[in-house]
Design a protein around this motif. Structure first.
Motif, PDB file in Angstrom:
ATOM      1  N   PRO A   1      34.328  34.996  62.222  1.00  0.00           N
ATOM      2  CA  PRO A   1      34.218  36.379  61.755  1.00  0.00           C
ATOM      3  C   PRO A   1      35.434  37.197  62.155  1.00  0.00           C
ATOM      4  O   PRO A   1      36.073  36.897  63.163  1.00  0.00           O
TER       5      PRO A   1
ATOM      6  N   HIS B   1      26.265  34.060  55.964  1.00  0.00           N
ATOM      7  CA  HIS B   1      27.614  33.834  55.473  1.00  0.00           C
ATOM      8  C   HIS B   1      27.555  32.618  54.560  1.00  0.00           C
ATOM      9  O   HIS B   1      26.726  31.723  54.765  1.00  0.00           O
TER      10      HIS B   1
ATOM     11  N   ARG C   1      28.096  43.073  62.163  1.00  0.00           N
ATOM     12  CA  ARG C   1      26.996  42.103  62.083  1.00  0.00           C
ATOM     13  C   ARG C   1      26.143  42.122  63.350  1.00  0.00           C
ATOM     14  O   ARG C   1      24.911  42.092  63.305  1.00  0.00           O
ATOM     15  N   ARG C   2      26.793  42.203  64.499  1.00  0.00           N
ATOM     16  CA  ARG C   2      26.079  42.130  65.781  1.00  0.00           C
ATOM     17  C   ARG C   2      25.143  43.320  65.986  1.00  0.00           C
ATOM     18  O   ARG C   2      24.041  43.165  66.507  1.00  0.00           O
TER      19      ARG C   2
ATOM     20  N   HIS D   1      23.757  34.437  61.048  1.00  0.00           N
ATOM     21  CA  HIS D   1      24.241  35.394  62.047  1.00  0.00           C
ATOM     22  C   HIS D   1      23.129  36.387  62.356  1.00  0.00           C
ATOM     23  O   HIS D   1      22.864  37.287  61.580  1.00  0.00           O
TER      24      HIS D   1
ATOM     25  N   PHE E   1      27.564  38.331  54.211  1.00  0.00           N
ATOM     26  CA  PHE E   1      29.025  38.365  54.183  1.00  0.00           C
ATOM     27  C   PHE E   1      29.524  37.257  53.274  1.00  0.00           C
ATOM     28  O   PHE E   1      29.085  36.117  53.371  1.00  0.00           O
TER      29      PHE E   1
ATOM     30  N   PHE F   1      34.025  42.819  61.354  1.00  0.00           N
ATOM     31  CA  PHE F   1      32.737  42.433  60.798  1.00  0.00           C
ATOM     32  C   PHE F   1      31.824  41.791  61.830  1.00  0.00           C
ATOM     33  O   PHE F   1      30.603  41.843  61.700  1.00  0.00           O
ATOM     34  N   SER F   2      32.396  41.178  62.860  1.00  0.00           N
ATOM     35  CA  SER F   2      31.535  40.599  63.887  1.00  0.00           C
ATOM     36  C   SER F   2      30.762  41.690  64.609  1.00  0.00           C
ATOM     37  O   SER F   2      29.598  41.514  64.965  1.00  0.00           O
TER      38      SER F   2
ATOM     39  N   THR G   1      34.325  39.962  52.808  1.00  0.00           N
ATOM     40  CA  THR G   1      35.147  39.977  54.018  1.00  0.00           C
ATOM     41  C   THR G   1      36.612  39.716  53.699  1.00  0.00           C
ATOM     42  O   THR G   1      37.491  40.401  54.173  1.00  0.00           O
TER      43      THR G   1
ATOM     44  N   SER H   1      18.640  37.669  56.672  1.00  0.00           N
ATOM     45  CA  SER H   1      19.787  38.557  56.501  1.00  0.00           C
ATOM     46  C   SER H   1      20.939  38.011  57.309  1.00  0.00           C
ATOM     47  O   SER H   1      20.817  37.021  58.021  1.00  0.00           O
ATOM     48  N   HIS H   2      22.087  38.683  57.211  1.00  0.00           N
ATOM     49  CA  HIS H   2      23.270  38.305  57.968  1.00  0.00           C
ATOM     50  C   HIS H   2      23.696  36.874  57.675  1.00  0.00           C
ATOM     51  O   HIS H   2      24.022  36.103  58.567  1.00  0.00           O
TER      52      HIS H   2
END
Length: 375
Positions: A10, A368, A18-19, A374, A29, A14-15, A4, A365-366
């Motif tokens: 975020p 940070h 990710r969402r 996330h 990330f 990237f938010s 990132t 996953s997701h």
């Protein structure tokens, strides 16, 4: 592993990625390359904006030594088994000082070493294929989601002001050198008669701020500057109150590469919100706005004629009867989901036998590096 390298986490970009990414996508990330080196097993390293990766904090600038260290580190990670993907938003850094030979070296080095290069438009893809032997793929573009909450504070006051005007153009985003907002404001005042221009965004450059204030002084309120950052979750309220979005990009001098590769986020966001666009006729801009209401000016010129044409059309009675409130919802969600699906297919392709590619079976996953999860 998406690097990132963003001042805040975020980031707006990237938010959204990710969402809307598939829950089965094994994506994480990471703030920098240093935190990747010890990770096992190796996976896919996805770079986005490069400039902070060779910025020397001690010197406060991008330096040849930091650039050499970056390219050497990437080569070492590839030797260790990492696959390298660069999602190209712009060929060169677009904020701050003019581009240098150091920037050219990094761009050339990453394009030469990448396994796959991703970009947002077909126009970008065509240009990148002339620069690299890597596999170049187009992921498409997206914008911001519709706001989930009403406007708040100063943004609510600005929306109220905009809705009280018969014809409002919006220029939203950071006030930077590559946009030349003072020149755009001057051109607006010279080429339009009754429309209003709302500029919403912060400037970190005192010279640009002073010039913009000089241009709009004594304009009788036809140009209003809200000199603060607008949170992404609030931006949709401003677009909903505007008849058109003004999206300036300089295409000469230090920004000639915009005619090759450009991710015009203001254009893609306005288009997702179904707001007519006023912008320079650059390849990526033309592609993103194709099929929608737009006024494009020659890339080497100013936006004056396009601004005048937009005012003439939008001030016509038939357009006055079509308020912005009747626009459909933002279509960014399905675009982000499509981008996520492309990333998922890419992970399966590059890591077919790696444990990290088996996250589809239920692994986390997701993530940070802060430990924040996330989902």
């Amino acid at each position: 592993m998406i690097i990132t390298d963003y001042p805040r986490w975020p980031s707006p970009y990237f938010s959204h990625l990710r969402r809307h990414a598939p829950q089965t996508l094994p994506v994480a990330f990471c703030p920098d390359l240093a935190s990747v080196s010890a990770m096992q097993p190796p996976g896919v390293l996805n770079l986005h904006r490069l400039k902070r990766l060779y910025h020397d904090p001690a010197q406060g600038a991008r330096t040849p030594q930091a650039a050499a260290e970056l390219l050497a580190r990437l080569a070492g990670l590839q030797r260790a088994g990492w696959r390298l993907v660069w999602t190209v938003h712009n060929l060169m850094p677009i904020d701050g000082d003019a581009t240098t030979d150091t920037d050219n070296t990094v761009t050339r080095g990453v394009l030469e070493s990448a396994d796959i290069v991703l970009c947002h438009t077909r126009a970008d893809g065509a240009s990148l294929r002339s620069r690299t032997g890597a596999d170049v793929r187009v992921v498409g573009w997206a914008g911001l989601d519709d706001p989930e909450h009403p406007p708040s504070g100063a943004v609510a006051e600005l929306v109220k002001h905009m809705r009280g005007q018969p014809l409002v153009f919006l220029l939203l985003g950071h006030i930077t050198r590559y946009k030349d907002v003072p020149a755009t404001a001057a051109s607006f005042l010279a080429h339009t008669t009754g429309a209003r221009l709302v500029i919403a965004g912060a400037s970190r450059d005192p010279a640009i701020s002073a010039e913009l204030k000089r241009v709009i002084a004594g304009c009788g309120g036809r140009v209003v500057w809200y000199p603060h950052r607008v949170p992404p979750e609030q931006a949709g309220h401003l677009y909903a109150a505007a008849q058109a979005a003004v999206c300036p990009y300089r295409a000469g001098e230090d920004y000639g590469f915009f005619a090759e590769v450009l991710h015009p986020s203001s254009v893609s966001t306005a288009t997702c919100y179904h707001v007519p666009v006023i912008a320079p006729d650059l390849p990526a801009v033309e592609e993103i706005t194709r099929g929608g209401p737009r006024w494009l000016a020659p890339a080497a010129g100013d936006l004056g004629p396009a601004l005048a044409a937009a005012e003439a059309m939008l001030a016509a009675p038939r357009h006055a009867a079509e308020p912005p409130a009747r626009r459909p919802p933002s279509d960014s969600t399905h675009r982000w989901r499509r981008i996520g699906q492309i990333y998922q297919a890419l992970a399966a392709e590059l890591l077919p036998d790696e444990p990290s590619a088996q996250a589809a079976s239920g692994g986390p996953s997701h993530q940070h590096p802060t430990g924040e999860h996330h989902r």
